[in-house]
Write a protein that holds these residues in place. Structure first.
Motif, PDB file in Angstrom:
ATOM      1  N   VAL A   1       0.850  -1.189   0.000  1.00  0.00           N
ATOM      2  CA  VAL A   1       0.000   0.000   0.000  1.00  0.00           C
ATOM      3  C   VAL A   1       0.880   1.232   0.000  1.00  0.00           C
ATOM      4  N   ILE A   2       1.104   1.805  -1.194  1.00  0.00           N
ATOM      5  CA  ILE A   2       1.937   3.001  -1.277  1.00  0.00           C
ATOM      6  C   ILE A   2       1.055   4.213  -1.495  1.00  0.00           C
ATOM      7  N   LEU A   3       1.225   5.208  -0.610  1.00  0.00           N
ATOM      8  CA  LEU A   3       0.433   6.437  -0.691  1.00  0.00           C
ATOM      9  C   LEU A   3       1.339   7.588  -1.116  1.00  0.00           C
ATOM     10  N   VAL A   4       0.738   8.745  -1.367  1.00  0.00           N
ATOM     11  CA  VAL A   4       1.541   9.902  -1.791  1.00  0.00           C
ATOM     12  C   VAL A   4       2.654  10.171  -0.791  1.00  0.00           C
ATOM     13  N   GLY A   5       2.310  10.050   0.488  1.00  0.00           N
ATOM     14  CA  GLY A   5       3.298  10.304   1.532  1.00  0.00           C
ATOM     15  C   GLY A   5       4.520   9.422   1.358  1.00  0.00           C
ATOM     16  N   ASN A   6       4.272   8.117   1.107  1.00  0.00           N
ATOM     17  CA  ASN A   6       5.387   7.188   0.904  1.00  0.00           C
ATOM     18  C   ASN A   6       6.176   7.552  -0.350  1.00  0.00           C
ATOM     19  N   LEU A   7       5.437   7.925  -1.388  1.00  0.00           N
ATOM     20  CA  LEU A   7       6.083   8.284  -2.656  1.00  0.00           C
ATOM     21  C   LEU A   7       7.059   9.433  -2.428  1.00  0.00           C
ATOM     22  N   ILE A   8       6.577  10.470  -1.733  1.00  0.00           N
ATOM     23  CA  ILE A   8       7.413  11.661  -1.491  1.00  0.00           C
ATOM     24  C   ILE A   8       8.633  11.273  -0.662  1.00  0.00           C
ATOM     25  N   GLN A   9       8.370  10.528   0.404  1.00  0.00           N
ATOM     26  CA  GLN A   9       9.466  10.130   1.297  1.00  0.00           C
ATOM     27  C   GLN A   9      10.533   9.364   0.519  1.00  0.00           C
ATOM     28  N   ARG A  10      10.092   8.426  -0.327  1.00  0.00           N
ATOM     29  CA  ARG A  10      11.060   7.600  -1.058  1.00  0.00           C
ATOM     30  C   ARG A  10      11.825   8.396  -2.099  1.00  0.00           C
ATOM     31  N   GLN A  11      11.159   9.397  -2.703  1.00  0.00           N
ATOM     32  CA  GLN A  11      11.863  10.209  -3.692  1.00  0.00           C
ATOM     33  C   GLN A  11      13.006  10.978  -3.026  1.00  0.00           C
ATOM     34  N   PHE A  12      12.739  11.468  -1.833  1.00  0.00           N
ATOM     35  CA  PHE A  12      13.771  12.259  -1.157  1.00  0.00           C
ATOM     36  C   PHE A  12      14.865  11.356  -0.586  1.00  0.00           C
ATOM     37  N   LEU A  13      14.495  10.194  -0.034  1.00  0.00           N
ATOM     38  CA  LEU A  13      15.484   9.385   0.683  1.00  0.00           C
ATOM     39  C   LEU A  13      16.075   8.268  -0.183  1.00  0.00           C
ATOM     40  N   ASP A  14      15.207   7.401  -0.761  1.00  0.00           N
ATOM     41  CA  ASP A  14      15.737   6.241  -1.484  1.00  0.00           C
ATOM     42  C   ASP A  14      16.149   6.595  -2.917  1.00  0.00           C
ATOM     43  N   ALA A  15      15.202   7.215  -3.648  1.00  0.00           N
ATOM     44  CA  ALA A  15      15.459   7.464  -5.068  1.00  0.00           C
ATOM     45  C   ALA A  15      16.356   8.671  -5.279  1.00  0.00           C
ATOM     46  N   ARG A  16      16.503   9.478  -4.258  1.00  0.00           N
ATOM     47  CA  ARG A  16      17.315  10.692  -4.322  1.00  0.00           C
ATOM     48  C   ARG A  16      16.947  11.554  -5.522  1.00  0.00           C
ATOM     49  N   ASP A  17      15.620  11.762  -5.672  1.00  0.00           N
ATOM     50  CA  ASP A  17      15.166  12.665  -6.721  1.00  0.00           C
ATOM     51  C   ASP A  17      14.294  13.750  -6.099  1.00  0.00           C
ATOM     52  N   PRO A  18      14.919  14.770  -5.481  1.00  0.00           N
ATOM     53  CA  PRO A  18      14.118  15.814  -4.822  1.00  0.00           C
ATOM     54  C   PRO A  18      13.224  16.552  -5.794  1.00  0.00           C
ATOM     55  N   THR A  19      13.548  16.598  -7.067  1.00  0.00           N
ATOM     56  CA  THR A  19      12.707  17.353  -8.006  1.00  0.00           C
ATOM     57  C   THR A  19      11.355  16.678  -8.161  1.00  0.00           C
ATOM     58  N   PHE A  20      11.358  15.367  -8.310  1.00  0.00           N
ATOM     59  CA  PHE A  20      10.087  14.638  -8.448  1.00  0.00           C
ATOM     60  C   PHE A  20       9.335  14.635  -7.116  1.00  0.00           C
ATOM     61  N   GLY A  21      10.079  14.494  -6.009  1.00  0.00           N
ATOM     62  CA  GLY A  21       9.477  14.540  -4.680  1.00  0.00           C
ATOM     63  C   GLY A  21       8.788  15.873  -4.429  1.00  0.00           C
ATOM     64  N   SER A  22       9.445  16.965  -4.862  1.00  0.00           N
ATOM     65  CA  SER A  22       8.851  18.288  -4.664  1.00  0.00           C
ATOM     66  C   SER A  22       7.566  18.436  -5.472  1.00  0.00           C
ATOM     67  N   ALA A  23       7.609  17.948  -6.710  1.00  0.00           N
ATOM     68  CA  ALA A  23       6.415  18.025  -7.546  1.00  0.00           C
ATOM     69  C   ALA A  23       5.261  17.262  -6.892  1.00  0.00           C
ATOM     70  N   ALA A  24       5.573  16.061  -6.377  1.00  0.00           N
ATOM     71  CA  ALA A  24       4.522  15.258  -5.717  1.00  0.00           C
ATOM     72  C   ALA A  24       3.991  15.981  -4.488  1.00  0.00           C
ATOM     73  N   SER A  25       4.903  16.627  -3.722  1.00  0.00           N
ATOM     74  CA  SER A  25       4.474  17.359  -2.527  1.00  0.00           C
ATOM     75  C   SER A  25       3.490  18.456  -2.893  1.00  0.00           C
ATOM     76  N   LEU A  26       3.828  19.203  -3.954  1.00  0.00           N
ATOM     77  CA  LEU A  26       2.960  20.316  -4.337  1.00  0.00           C
ATOM     78  C   LEU A  26       1.603  19.815  -4.823  1.00  0.00           C
ATOM     79  N   ILE A  27       1.629  18.712  -5.583  1.00  0.00           N
ATOM     80  CA  ILE A  27       0.361  18.158  -6.066  1.00  0.00           C
ATOM     81  C   ILE A  27      -0.502  17.703  -4.894  1.00  0.00           C
ATOM     82  N   LEU A  28       0.155  17.076  -3.896  1.00  0.00           N
ATOM     83  CA  LEU A  28      -0.576  16.652  -2.695  1.00  0.00           C
ATOM     84  C   LEU A  28      -1.225  17.864  -2.036  1.00  0.00           C
TER      85      LEU A  28
END
Lengths: 371, 307
Positions: free
Chosen positions: B256-283
């Motif tokens: 069960v992956i939610l937006v919150g998990n997506l954002i967290q993983r982009q910043f920590l695991d995937a190391r893609d703050p740009t995509f994480g930021s976009a997801a944060s703003l959409i949320l």
């Protein structure tokens, strides 16, 4: 209407448990018969059982013992929404989320009245309390007096057999209260509905009521017309609670009919022809009540009046009257004198230690049981 | 100068609002602006942000993909859209269930004897004294295959001689829902309680006096007058549920992956703050839209907030 009495309470007791765990009779063996079309008041200070009695008639409380009858029918545990009585609450209890119209219409909707019928009756009720044009306002947007009228209209629109009013004017200022007293009385006479009115304000009760039940400690002390209550109180409590009274200690010397000859040590006199409130026996120790306005300050006594010397303690000018507190051989008496003449000269008022002559008629006094 | 300041109310107002404005600026406006700037950037191969002005991250979130199976240049990938809609659905469901559970409880507390009310409220608050994460772990202990719930059911089934294979409850959407409901229940109970408790008893009596039975009194008087509490509670529950990732992380696992998990993983695991930021703003935008329409219909529950 099948019964002679709109409401009847037969030997009703209501027990409450105090926070300390003691049992308390808030209403203690009360029996009252309230006639159809009558303006009936329950008068007493807080905790006398008047509101509890009213709540038992409304159905918010059930008697511990005894029975309440409405239109001759025993009410038992009938819930409030099945009783043909309506209440005007002390706090008005208006529904803040509804408009004036919706508030008044609420009771009719609960009856399942048709929309056109509701509109007509609400309109008439508003007219009755002179609030036409205020339909769409919220209770918050009304003055205290207007809210009070909405509360009355909301209860009356149901055309109850009996309207219960729980200190409805308590929150209003004096002038408005007096206006509303007369208005409510007029409304009651116009509609011919039985009003049961709870108040702690004796003047209010005297102004409006056909009959008054004076209550204290859960019991009815006296149930009578305003005049009887004031002029012929049955005991010291009522004499003291309604209006004001001076009490003089005395002893009955001789009884003839409804009157007695009483020896009053303070006056150093035996006075003939004093009316009695109850049955007394020769030699009984009694209290004699004299109302302040029934004592006259005079130069000379008329025929048949007693005449006594007293010393002024204080004199209070209150506009329409002057209240004089005088010392009569160690007993403090209050005398009320109407200011019939405009006087500006300070020397025309009574001063401390001035010796005055007090005069009263024996028939204006009342012999009460000493308690 | 001082004299002018004393007489000028609007100048005083501006002055008094200054500290708040400063904090808002430092703690909200600037970070938000930075997030926006980053969201338009791109990730460099070694995980740094290349500042540019591209909508690629947003396009990717809404399903634009260049990694297509049959050699096409672009195609639709539902992965992120599914995550967004799953989050929204879960937040709706959680809020609804929380309202249904919290209302009767708040009603019960508000109508109980004043002496007992504080004790009940205290009991509602006790769980909040424990750390959020620890409480979620406690649910893991209850729900897992060898967990307390399975043990008890297994024991009963054994007594009844019915064969029992332990239920797979952990790492399911249901487990996440249960966890969310549990975590956010108090935030609904308290505002509803407050609004119910404020309803004067004489209003219930007046309704009864005018001919309404208990059910109609509830519908016409109690419910409308307690709506501010429901609205305030809904805002307090819906917004955090939309963004939280701990519950789904622990009770949902990879299922069960939610937006919150997506954002967290982009910043920590995937190391893609740009995509994480976009997801944060959409949320944030999604939450704002829902809250906007909701509050336009029901208000903010101001009366509760004011109390």
């Amino acid at each position: 209407m099948t019964s002679e009495f709109a409401v009847e309470m037969r030997d009703v007791v209501k027990k409450f448990i105090t926070p300390e765990g003691n049992e308390l009779n808030a209403v203690d063996h009360v029996t009252m018969q309230i006639k159809n079309g009558e303006f009936f008041s329950m008068l007493g200070s807080s905790g006398c059982g008047k509101t509890t009695s009213l709540r038992m008639i409304a159905g918010f409380e059930w008697p511990t013992e005894g029975e309440v009858y409405i239109e001759g029918k025993s009410t038992g545990h009938t819930p409030p929404f099945q009783r043909k009585v309506n209440t005007v609450f002390q706090s008005y209890a208006l529904f803040q989320h509804m408009t004036v119209f919706q508030n008044i219409a609420f009771g009719l909707e609960m009856e399942g009245a048709k929309e056109s019928e509701i509109k007509k009756r609400v309109g008439r009720a508003l007219e009755m309390v002179q609030l036409t044009g205020m339909e769409r306002r919220r209770p918050r947007q009304l003055s205290g007096g207007q809210q009070q009228r909405v509360a009355v209209a909301r209860a009356l629109v149901k055309t109850p057999d009996v309207l219960l009013l729980d200190e409805p004017l308590g929150a209003l200022d004096l002038k408005l209260r007096k206006e509303m007293q007369l208005e409510l009385k007029a409304l009651q006479q116009q509609l011919g509905i039985t009003f049961i009115y709870v108040t702690h304000d004796q003047e209010e009760a005297l102004t409006m009521s056909d009959r008054i039940a004076v209550m204290s400690k859960g019991r009815v002390q006296q149930l009578a017309t305003p005049v009887e209550i004031y002029e012929r109180p049955v005991n010291k409590f009522v004499a003291d609670f309604i209006g004001e009274s001076n009490f003089l200690e005395g002893k009955i010397k001789h009884i003839s009919g409804n009157e007695a000859l009483v020896h009053i040590p303070v006056l150093n006199a035996e006075i003939r022809g004093m009316p009695m409130s109850n049955n007394f026996v020769n030699g009984e120790e009694v209290s004699v009540s004299i109302r302040p306005e029934k004592i006259r300050i005079a130069e000379q006594a008329a025929k048949g009046e007693g005449l006594f010397q007293a010393k002024v303690l204080t004199s209070v000018y209150i506009g329409s009257d002057t209240h004089v507190y005088a010392d009569l051989n160690g007993t403090r008496l209050k005398v009320m004198e109407q200011n019939r003449i405009s006087r500006l000269d300070p020397s025309s008022f009574y001063t401390k230690d001035q010796v005055i002559t007090l005069v009263f008629m024996p028939e204006n006094t009342l012999i009460l049981k000493k308690d | 100068m001082l004299q002018r300041f004393r007489e000028n109310k609007s100048m005083q107002g501006t002055f008094l609002a200054l500290p708040t404005t400063l904090w808002l600026f430092v703690l909200l406006i600037i970070p938000l602006f930075l997030t926006m700037v980053v969201s338009f950037g791109q990730r460099s191969p070694d995980g740094d942000v290349i500042y540019s002005f591209s909508f690629d991250n947003y396009a990717r979130l809404f399903g634009y993909s260049t990694d297509c199976p049959d050699g096409q240049a672009s195609c639709f990938d539902s992965l992120y859209v599914n995550i967004l809609s799953r989050s929204l659905t879960l937040a709706f469901n959680t809020t609804l269930i929380v309202i249904l559970l919290a209302y009767p409880l708040a009603y019960f507390i508000a109508r109980s004897h004043p002496n007992r009310r504080n004790m009940f409220l205290f009991m509602v608050l006790i769980p909040l004294w424990t750390n959020f994460v620890i409480r979620v772990y406690a649910w893991m202990m209850l729900l897992r295959k060898e967990g307390a719930i399975n043990i008890v059911i297994g024991w009963v089934m054994n007594l009844l001689n019915i064969p029992y294979t332990p239920l797979e409850m952990l790492y399911t959407p249901g487990a996440v829902l249960v966890g969310m409901v549990y975590e956010f229940l108090p935030f609904m109970i308290l505002p509803i309680y407050t609004s119910l408790e404020k309803i004067d008893n004489s209003l219930y009596e007046a309704a009864a006096d005018l001919g309404a039975n208990a059910f109609r009194t509830f519908l016409r008087i109690t419910l409308p007058l307690s709506m501010p509490g429901v609205v305030a509670g809904t805002i307090l529950v819906f917004i955090p549920v939309m963004g939280t990732f701990i519950v789904s992380d622990i009770l949902g696992g990879r299922q069960v992956i939610l937006v919150g998990n997506l954002i967290q993983r982009q910043f920590l695991d995937a190391r893609d703050p740009t995509f994480g930021s976009a997801a944060s703003l959409i949320l944030m935008v999604m939450t704002l839209i829902v809250t906007y329409f909701y509050t336009r219909k029901f208000g903010f529950g101001e009366e509760i907030i004011a109390a």
